[in-house]
Scaffold this motif. Structure first.
Motif: not given
Length: 930
Positions: A439-453, A471-478
């Motif tokens: 299982i792999v998880g990517s969160q939104d404030t690091t996800g753009l960096m993961t996509s770059q990698e 791929q979550s959207g939780c860190h920028t949900a507020s």
């Protein structure tokens, strides 16, 4: 207006911010650059040439595709550019890492022009980011008798791409820079409130530590040419809190080496150090970039004549300095002797052998771990194609096996999932292992960096070895602000196309989900033998074993379905006694940390697996313990559950995954349905007795054991940042655990927060139960401080609505989130009311919502670092204290911490999260390892 004109306007805007032109990733803009380069009289030709050569991102970006095609035309003579000779074009292709550049090189190497083919082959021999489509072309050409293909494959089999690299310098001169005293959170290196800029490396680099620190680092580099700046956590641990690839990138940007002259703002090989070493997951990230982590041990406990630590008035050991590392000190790292010396090199200061294992030295030589991972796979494939044995080029994996010794739970999981280890050999802690990732998880404030990698390593689709990824959207949900609107849809689109289940559907087929990533991963982990990798330090599941990781390691796991790491040592945690009715399980979690320190003096959890024998709690509640182990500085944790509890957790997971399917979240590969099927299979194995719930062997060996006495826990426990401690190194750690009576019912609380990954459905029900209870006692509920409540997931809200608890929360709330009209700006002022916020991280993340400066916050959160949840004001330090849900709710109503009498009265009759130690039963015989 043309894209180029827009780009020039953006350059002027960035210039005002002290920034260089942003690296180019769009094909359309590169096409305009090429058109202007071809036009000899174009006024923008010189700048276009510069942007094309030095400012176009490599890998699988669309810009790289356009650049590679033009370079191919130049090499074939179809385009002539005076400044880019065919030889230079080949050099530029060699720095583009893969994807379209490798495709072009293969076209040329397997083409009809013999001279060009040989030149292309020489460049290809230096490349490692090849995927199936690339290696299939080579294999077909080789089988068809192509000599160039054979030559390339033979080079790969010899691993020339690695062996011909320069060896490490024997001596590395470093000049020290103390970033801070005490533990250094990765928030200092890459603040959470600047998460939106992480994909813009130069811009994000400006937020590291402070502008003053950046100027001091630059001054040190000028004063000490040829020396490397070593960033230090004096009297503390470097990089606590999270892996934070952006933090390592920032350190590398200011102190590291440039990876390529043709790729801007991508640096590698930072050197970081701490008196107490480097936090484990941060150290992994340092290794990803080929950096060096140093355990300085420059302060030690002062001992009396009997060899016992001398304690100060606070009961803490007195430290004495072995050697100084004050800013500006020049030291020598000897990579051959694997030691740290003084400047002259004639006085040994500390052994560094743990920094220079054979595997880490390979990462350093190759410029990072990716090249080694892909290189090994490429070498093996080439040898298989040629029908030869793989030459022993890379350091053999360290295989530790103790005859007659049983296995801990993590040792069992690693043995089951090991890839490439000696067949039949049982491996114990200390072994270096490649393992399959489930299982792999990517969160939104690091996800753009993961996509770059992923683009940088030329990956285009998720590995078929991965069972599921989210791929979550939780860190920028507020707050759905302009930054989130710009970044989130782009990220979700990329990850959806790559093969992940995404919180937001790019085509808006289903309602956008902002569920906390760890909660989703905890639901989609459906086997107690699974390995999970996630882009956050709180990737710690209550099933299987999960490791928080940097964005790059997440990308590697997505692309290859593998991860590499040593098998960690384990600390066994068991419980005795009984839990009192007025206590909440969160208090057991805090007490575990406090009792561990009492029993062992030092933090025996740091860098190790916590094997917690928690057996009787379902996955939701057990996650509260595993989640907190990040704050215990553990590498990971494993819950040992009994059979029926595990079945209950898997049934719960199946139901929640089905809800995700019903909402339309499954993809074309039917990943979510596959997880339900896997959970059903695991349940059947347990029920039939074919494969019971995971347990360690009775004769497994542990680094230490901790027995938590529940009878000793009589008061709610609070983790206090102790912001005014005279010893700076003791501030903002998670080790100061205090009973609520310490505050005598007098500590003012300015804001309460119930939310983050630490809470579950039961916590939301407790809030509702307490409000009803307090109204019954007092006639009405008045808040003396704001109470912010954020459920972790929409599924939980749906379940609360069905069970009637949401109606209770709505009754008392003064604000309820509206997904049809989400907030577009962060709240800066709070009223003394209950806020029902959108599911997600909210205040815990600190990148959008924040408490008022200088506030005292009482939260169920995980983070108490300086500036995370609340910043300092000019007159008062902000502080975030961490406690159970009932304590937080009551404190918000009272406007202060409660007395024990007030607390007991408020929770009487309320169904708090209960726990009882599992009854002891014989474990499986040690011969049944997995």
């Amino acid at each position: 207006m043309s894209l180029y004109t827009d780009y020039l306007a953006e350059i002027e805007t960035r210039k005002e911010q002290g920034l260089h032109p942003k690296p180019i990733e769009e094909a359309a803009l590169v096409a305009e650059l090429i058109a202007q380069i071809k036009d000899a009289g174009n006024e923008h030709r010189a700048d276009s040439l510069k942007f094309f050569i030095y400012n176009t991102l490599p890998g699988t970006t669309s810009a790289a595709g356009e650049k590679a095609k033009f370079l191919k035309d130049i090499i074939l003579g179809q385009s002539v550019v005076e400044e880019i000779t065919p030889a230079f074009a080949f050099e530029l292709l060699s720095h583009m890492k893969g994807g379209p550049s490798v495709e072009v090189l293969l076209d040329l190497a397997l083409g009809n022009d013999e001279a060009i083919a040989k030149d292309a082959a020489e460049v290809l021999k230096t490349q490692v980011f090849l995927y199936d489509a690339d290696t299939d072309r080579l294999k077909e050409a080789y089988e068809a008798g192509n000599d160039i293909a054979k030559d390339i494959l033979e080079s790969y089999a010899r691993a020339d791409f690695f062996t011909k690299l320069s060896d490490l310098d024997e001596e590395i001169k470093v000049v020290t820079f103390i970033a801070a005293e005490g533990d250094i959170s990765t928030d200092l290196l890459s603040p959470g409130n600047q998460a939106h800029s992480r994909a813009d490396r130069e811009l994000h680099g400006k937020c590291m530590i402070s502008e003053k620190a950046q100027k001091e680092i630059e001054a040190l580099k000028l004063q000490h040419p040829g020396k490397r700046v070593m960033l230090i956590a004096e009297k503390g641990t470097m990089g606590v809190g999270s892996s934070r690839m952006s933090g390592v990138n920032n350190v590398a940007l200011w102190t590291g080496k440039q990876a390529s002259p043709y790729v801007p703002f991508v640096n590698f090989a930072p050197i970081v150090a701490g008196t107490n070493g480097i936090s484990p997951i941060f150290l992994t990230t340092v290794g990803v970039t080929g950096g060096i982590g140093v355990d300085l041990k420059n302060w030690v406990k002062k001992l009396d004549t009997d060899g016992n630590p001398i304690l100060n008035n606070d009961g803490n050991p007195v430290l004495e300095q072995k050697y100084s590392v004050e800013t500006g000190t020049v030291l020598t790292i000897n990579t051959k002797k694997q030691k740290l010396f003084n400047e002259a090199g004639d006085e040994e200061l500390v052994d560094m052998s743990s920094s220079f294992t054979p595997q880490k030295m390979e990462f350093m030589k190759a410029g990072g771990s990716y090249a080694i991972v892909f290189g090994k796979k490429l070498q093996t494939l080439a040898a298989e194609t040629l029908g030869i044995e793989t030459p022993p080029v890379f350091a053999p994996s360290k295989e530790v096996s103790h005859e007659g010794q049983g296995l801990t739970a993590v040792e069992k999981i690693f043995n089951k999932n090991a890839v490439g280890s000696t067949p039949g050999k049982v491996l114990h802690a200390g072994s270096d292992v490649r393992v399959r990732v489930n299982i792999v998880g990517s969160q939104d404030t690091t996800g753009l960096m993961t996509s770059q990698e992923l683009e940088a390593m030329a990956a285009t689709v998720i590995s078929p070895l991965v069972d599921g990824a989210y791929q979550s959207g939780c860190h920028t949900a507020s707050v759905w602000d302009l930054k989130a609107q710009a970044n989130t849809p782009r990220l979700m689109s990329f990850m959806h196309k790559f093969g992940l289940i995404t919180g937001r559907d790019p085509k808006n087929v289903y309602h956008p989900m902002t569920d906390v990533i760890h909660k989703v991963l905890n639901d989609i982990t459906v086997d107690d033998w699974d390995i999970t990798i996630g882009g956050d330090s709180h990737t710690r599941m209550s099933k299987g074993v999960a490791f928080g990781a940097d964005s790059g390691t997440v990308a590697l796991a997505l692309a290859t379905g593998e991860a590499s790491m040593p098998i960690p040592e384990s600390v066994k945690v068991t419980f005795k006694g009984s839990m009192k009715d007025h206590m909440d399980f969160r208090d057991v979690v805090h007490a575990t940390q406090a009792q561990m320190l009492q029993q062992h003096g030092d933090n025996v959890f740091q860098g190790r697996i916590i094997e917690v024998h928690i057996g009787t709690l379902l996955a939701d509640q057990a996650f509260t313990f595993t989640d907190w182990t990040a704050e215990m500085k553990a590498k990971a944790s494993i819950c040992i559950s009994n059979d029926e509890t595990l079945i209950g957790s898997l049934e719960l997971a199946k139901g929640r995954i089905q809800t995700m399917i019903d909402k339309g979240m499954d993809n074309d590969a039917k990943v979510l349905q596959g997880l339900i099927d896997k959970a059903s299979k695991r349940i059947a194995e347990i029920r039939s007795g074919e494969k019971p719930a995971l347990t360690p062997d009775t004769d497994a060996t542990y680094f230490a054991e901790v027995v938590v006495d529940l009878d000793e826990i009589d008061e709610p426990m609070i983790a206090d940042p102790d912001v005014n401690n005279a010893d700076v190194s003791k501030r903002y750690t998670h080790d100061t655990i205090r009973p609520v009576s310490f505050y005598h019912g007098e500590k003012k609380v300015d804001l309460g927060f119930v939310g983050s990954c630490m809470v579950h459905k039961g916590d939301m029900k407790i809030v509702a139960q307490m409000l009803k209870n307090l109204e019954k006692m007092r006639g009405k509920v008045d808040f003396k401080a704001p109470l912010v409540v954020a459920a972790p997931t929409y599924n939980i809200i749906d379940e609360l609505k069905e069970e009637g608890d949401w109606d209770v929360l709505q009754k008392y709330s003064g604000f309820e989130f509206n997904d049809n009209a989400p907030k577009t700006a962060a709240r800066t002022e709070y009223e003394n009311i209950l806020y029902l916020e959108r599911p997600g991280c909210n205040l815990c993340m600190g990148n959008q919502e924040k408490a008022a400066k200088g506030d005292t916050v009482l939260a169920t959160s995980t983070r108490l670092f300086q500036g995370r949840v609340v910043a300092d004001s000019e007159t008062k330090k902000g502080e975030s204290l961490l406690a159970s849900t009932p304590v937080v709710v009551l404190s918000a109503i009272l406007g202060r911490t409660p007395t024990m009498e007030e607390y007991k009265e408020a929770v009487e009759g309320i169904n708090l999260t209960k726990f009882a130690p599992p009854s002891q039963k014989p474990l499986d015989p040690k011969s049944i390892h997995f």
